[in-house]
Write a protein that holds these residues in place. Structure first.
Motif, PDB file in Angstrom:
ATOM      1  N   LEU A 259       2.844   0.015   8.574  1.00  0.00           N
ATOM      2  CA  LEU A 259       2.166   0.577   7.402  1.00  0.00           C
ATOM      3  C   LEU A 259       2.984   0.470   6.131  1.00  0.00           C
ATOM      4  CD1 LEU A 259       0.393   3.755   8.771  1.00  0.00           C
ATOM      5  CD2 LEU A 259      -0.591   1.550   8.175  1.00  0.00           C
TER       6      LEU A 259
ATOM      7  N   ARG B 165      -7.380   1.740  -1.295  1.00  0.00           N
ATOM      8  CA  ARG B 165      -6.130   2.311  -0.801  1.00  0.00           C
ATOM      9  C   ARG B 165      -6.378   3.290   0.333  1.00  0.00           C
ATOM     10  NH1 ARG B 165      -2.483   5.262  -4.606  1.00  0.00           N
ATOM     11  NH2 ARG B 165      -1.755   5.972  -2.596  1.00  0.00           N
TER      12      ARG B 165
ATOM     13  N   ALA C  81       0.826  -1.204   0.000  1.00  0.00           N
ATOM     14  CA  ALA C  81       0.000   0.000   0.000  1.00  0.00           C
ATOM     15  C   ALA C  81       0.858   1.251   0.000  1.00  0.00           C
ATOM     16  CB  ALA C  81      -0.910  -0.012   1.216  1.00  0.00           C
ATOM     17  N   SER C  82       1.954   1.222   0.726  1.00  0.00           N
ATOM     18  CA  SER C  82       2.737   2.461   0.816  1.00  0.00           C
ATOM     19  C   SER C  82       3.487   2.704  -0.495  1.00  0.00           C
ATOM     20  CB  SER C  82       3.708   2.399   1.977  1.00  0.00           C
ATOM     21  OG  SER C  82       4.916   1.770   1.582  1.00  0.00           O
TER      22      SER C  82
ATOM     23  N   GLU D 157      -4.852   3.171   3.955  1.00  0.00           N
ATOM     24  CA  GLU D 157      -3.793   4.122   4.298  1.00  0.00           C
ATOM     25  C   GLU D 157      -4.241   5.384   5.020  1.00  0.00           C
ATOM     26  OE1 GLU D 157      -1.704   5.216   0.771  1.00  0.00           O
ATOM     27  OE2 GLU D 157      -1.531   3.139   0.131  1.00  0.00           O
TER      28      GLU D 157
ATOM     29  N   ASP E 156       2.132   5.007  -2.973  1.00  0.00           N
ATOM     30  CA  ASP E 156       2.372   6.431  -2.926  1.00  0.00           C
ATOM     31  C   ASP E 156       3.223   6.908  -4.086  1.00  0.00           C
ATOM     32  OD1 ASP E 156       0.921   6.988  -0.792  1.00  0.00           O
ATOM     33  OD2 ASP E 156       2.574   7.392   0.571  1.00  0.00           O
TER      34      ASP E 156
END
Lengths: 190, 722
Positions: free
Chosen positions: B492, B323, A63-64, B327, A67
């Motif tokens: 995370l 997402r 998920a990161s 997040e 970015d």
């Protein structure tokens, strides 16, 4: 996972090798996901490519990593090519089965609706796409993103870092070009 | 012109005659070329679906757009209509073939001993009817698995299994399932609830007030508690699965356990996740195994919608929603609806914790807490303790800490707030007494700060390049991040490389900056850097893209594509030019100035959702840097410390430097390969923009710098005389 991320980083810095190395990894993941989907419902025959690609992305990059939007272009490009191989292989296998012993299964599952025939002659399309790839890789990528990975025009444009309008014009040309190659009467050499 | 250019230009002409004329001209006498283009155009205009539908979707045709989402949401629409005007055109009824003919004129057909009176809703998953039970002489709701879905046996089996297990849940806040039938296709017979869905209610009236939220929320939690007690997880709590019974204002939760059957069914039919993931828990969005606490997250999101009128995680595509669920923190409720009591938004935040272990641990606990609130809200005035809410809230204490810091920084007499752990509660009991809001803390205010160690130095200083500097007082601060903070981010991020950098923020240690200094209020701009280049025609920057970064920039944008050497040379030149001492800040000086008295994740607090007010980063600045000082400054008047350009520091980078860093004015390792850069950048995420995040990697389109000026600024008056 590290490997994919490193490869994406390298690809972002313009390393063409990295993009090439990325493909088998993405391909494996997508194959695995697709197989899992098919195993869950063996009599169905479905692959929602966008869902698979997104899932593969979350799994491989995380998920990161999402970015780093610039990563996604390379990832989607690899995923689109992987999906193409998976789907075309599948079509080849089915074409072979149609000539072979697939009839029994059809009889057993009488109430299952027959597998839909795609609008395109997949094997001819695949060949034409190979030629387009040589002539104009960008447009071939666009076609793969949309047709095999199931991205919308806007998503594909973002993945390729193109304005949507430009992508739309590329799409119109690529689509006509491929259709002429696949369905056209002419024996045109490209 | 190439084939492509001619083709596209021809497409732009709508009139066939114009097009022919254009082609004549463009192709000249080249017959072969003309034929190619004609064939292209023919291929373009030829009817048919060539390439229009992605291959996977074609192969998985059938139920292209499942809308089981609000399958029963039309339940209320039939009220008062009594079936009149609801007669759908015949073609819509071709999926009703399984109904047997009926003698009743108002019936659509029969199934078992039920007369089907009306279609209430349709979805990829099934059809919901209003029906009349001939045997028991009562109106019921029937939910039939769609014939296409029912044809495949795993979906059918799962539907029946889930339906049977949900039939075991008997509770006044759960829609009761009377029967589960298999023939001619699987269907459920349920209690018929006249009323509307929570979604319809919110659409009709907008956000609800606190007492109603608490009342409805408590009932949903009761329903969940009853289901969880039987081992059943709902998996799809959302406003259109919550019915509000007419007259009683009683909540009935619908579709227990069916979400999984539905997803299964639609996945295998279309390959797509049925419905919206907007209310999913992060663990669901990641496809991880889940337990009853996933329902609690969804309940939090439902309470959020009730309070604000909008879902917490919205985005244009399913993927983007997923997402965000994974997040993002939702926008604080009180940003949207300021009169929401703090304790309520605390409860919701706790339900919406990303980690299930940070949430309430059972629906029972939530129901009890809300029941408590409900009771107390009913009293006038409410009693003084809501201790149950605050007791086990880790984020409440962090929130409290943040408030304390802001208060401390502003020297406002609300320090007393810090004394209580029950900050939110205290606040509520004090009737929305205004609290220090960091939004007031914009440039201009900081000059009022009491700064005992300024030694009479001016707070502001401008140099010959019109660069603005702010005085940074000497002082102590905590450098790095706490183990909890690092752990939070380690969970995370997924990339090992990223984790390495996060771990280098440890240990958190006290550092003293012994002398005041001046730091650029903004990053060095393109215009300022250009003056350096123009004054030094022989200097070759390491990358000439500083002037053409690949996106649009003005002289007011921070200069990027800057190497550490470029940044240092700029400082050297400026020092020589002005006779002052300019240099890059050390890593410690940078973090100290960034924090500006805070000990939080960012210079304003911990909430990532508010980073947008202070920083240009991935969420708000695609495709380029933004002009400097466009967002809020920190407490000491420094802009863009978070985001925009990633800023070079003077010191070498070492992952282990904090292990034995000096406590006073640390200067970094003696030796190294790479230099530190700080503050994140426009193309990176919230994690990298934090006050404590240390980086070194690469240089490129994100790399810029800010300059430190050694105090006092005017120790070389001779410069002015030149």
């Amino acid at each position: 996972m590290i490997e994919v991320t490193q490869l994406l980083n390298a690809a972002d810095q313009g390393d063409p090798q990295a993009a090439a190395h990325l493909l088998p990894l993405v391909y494996d993941e997508l194959r695995r996901l697709a197989a899992a989907r098919l195993a869950a419902e063996p009599s169905g025959n479905t692959l929602q490519p966008t869902a698979l690609v997104h899932e593969a992305y979350l799994r491989l990059v995380g998920a990161s990593g999402g970015d780093q939007w610039d990563h996604r272009g390379h990832f989607f490009a690899a995923a689109a090519e992987a999906m193409r191989r998976i789907l075309i292989d599948d079509a080849r296998r089915k074409a072979a089965e149609r000539h072979g012993g697939a009839m029994r299964r059809q009889e057993l599952d009488a109430d299952v609706s027959p597998v839909p025939e795609p609008n395109e002659d997949l094997l001819a399309l695949d060949e034409a796409l190979n030629r387009l790839e040589v002539e104009d890789p960008l447009k071939a990528n666009l076609v793969k993103l949309r047709y095999f990975a199931g991205l919308s025009l806007a998503e594909a444009a973002a993945a390729l870092d193109l304005p949507e309008r430009t992508a739309g014009r590329h799409w119109a040309f690529a689509r006509a070009w491929l259709r002429r190659a696949v369905e056209g009467s002419s024996e045109k050499e490209s | 012109m190439t084939e492509e250019q001619v083709f596209l230009a021809a497409l732009d002409l709508d009139n066939p005659d114009d097009r022919t004329a254009f082609l004549e001209k463009a192709c000249g006498g080249d017959v072969a070329f003309r034929r190619q283009v004609d064939e292209l155009l023919a291929a373009h205009f030829k009817p048919g679906e060539f390439l229009n539908e992605p291959l996977g979707r074609q192969l998985g045709s059938g139920l292209a757009t499942p809308v089981h989402d609000c399958l029963v949401s039309q339940i209320a629409n039939q009220r008062g209509g009594a079936g009149a005007g609801e007669k759908k055109p015949e073609e819509e009824h071709d999926d009703l073939q399984f109904l047997k003919p009926s003698a009743r004129p108002d019936s659509l057909g029969r199934i078992g001993h039920y007369e089907v009176l009306q279609v209430l809703g349709r979805g990829g998953f099934g059809i919901v009817f209003r029906a009349f039970d001939e045997a028991l002489q009562r109106v019921v709701a029937l939910k039939a698995l769609a014939p296409t879905v029912a044809a495949t046996s795993p979906a059918r089996k799962r539907f029946l299994r889930e339906a049977r297990s949900s039939a075991r849940v008997r509770h006044e806040n759960v829609v009761q399932i009377h029967a589960v039938e298999e023939q001619p296709l699987p269907y459920l017979v349920m209690e018929f609830i006249p009323g509307e869905t929570l979604q319809q209610r919110i659409n009709r009236t907008g956000p609800l007030d606190a007492p109603e939220i608490v009342r409805f929320g408590r009932q949903i939690a009761e329903a969940l508690a009853a289901a969880h007690a039987t081992g059943l997880i709902h998996r799809d709590i959302k406003p259109c699965n919550v019915l509000i019974e007419e007259g009683h204002q009683r909540i009935k939760v619908n579709d227990f356990g069916l979400a999984r059957a539905a997803d299964d069914a639609s996945l295998t039919q279309s390959g797509m996740l049925a419905g919206t993931p907007m209310f999913m828990a992060p663990e669901q969005a990641r496809g991880e195994p889940l337990d009853h606490r996933a329902d609690l997250f969804s309940l939090g999101s439902v309470l959020y919608v009730m309070a604000t009128g909008r879902p917490p995680f919205r985005a244009s595509t399913t993927y983007a929603v997923l997402r965000r669920v994974i997040e993002d923190s939702p926008r604080p409720i009180r940003d949207l609806i300021p009169e929401t009591p703090q304790w309520l938004s605390d409860i919701i935040a706790k339900l919406q914790a990303k980690k299930s272990s940070d949430r309430f641990q059972s629906a029972r606990e939530v129901a009890d807490v809300l029941a408590d609130c409900e009771t107390r809200l009913g009293m006038n005035p409410p009693p003084k303790s809501f201790s149950r809410i605050s007791r086990s809230r880790p984020s409440a204490s962090r929130f409290g800490q943040w408030k304390w810091l802001v208060a401390a920084v502003l020297f406002l007499p609300v320090l007393a707030l810090a004394a209580t752990e029950f900050i939110g509660l205290t606040h509520w009991l004090h009737h929305q007494q205004p609290i220090p809001d960091q939004s007031k803390n914009v440039e201009g205010e900081q000059t009022r700060l009491e700064r005992p160690q300024d030694n009479g130095l001016p707070v502001d200083f401008n140099n010959t390049l019109a660069m603005k500097f702010k005085l940074i007082p000497a002082g102590k601060f905590k450098m790095g991040s706490s183990p909890e903070e690092i752990e939070y981010w380690l969970n995370l991020v997924e990339q090992e490389g990223h984790k390495l950098f996060l771990r280098s923020e440890s240990p958190e240690h006290e550092v003293e900056i012994t002398k005041p200094f001046y730091l650029g209020a903004t990053e060095v701009t393109v215009g300022q850097f250009r003056q350096f280049i123009e004054a030094n025609p022989k200097y070759m920057p390491d990358d000439d893209r500083w002037n053409d970064p690949g996106f649009k920039q003005t002289n007011e944008h921070p200069v990027v594509w800057i190497s550490w050497r470029d940044a240092s040379e700029f400082c050297n030149w400026l020092s020589k030019k002005e006779g002052r001492k300019y240099r890059l800040p050390t890593e410690a000086e940078w973090e100290y100035a960034c924090r500006a008295g805070t000990n939080t994740r960012y210079c304003y607090g911990d909430d990532e959702a508010q980073l947008d007010r202070h920083a240009w980063f991935i969420n708000n600045s695609k495709f380029g840097t933004k002009p400097v000082a466009g967002k809020k400054s920190n407490n000491w008047g420094l802009f863009d410390m978070h985001g925009n350009a990633w800023e070079w520091c003077q010191d070498y980078h070492d992952f282990d430097y904090y292990q034995n860093s000096p406590a006073r004015d640390p200067m970094g390792p003696e030796d190294g390969m790479r230099y530190v850069k700080r503050g994140g950048a426009w193309c990176f995420g919230a994690v990298d923009a934090r006050s404590a995040y240390r980086s070194h990697t690469g240089g490129g389109c994100e790399c810029g710098f800010r300059v430190l000026l050694v105090a006092p600024p005017d120790n070389a008056p001779a410069e002015n005389a030149k």
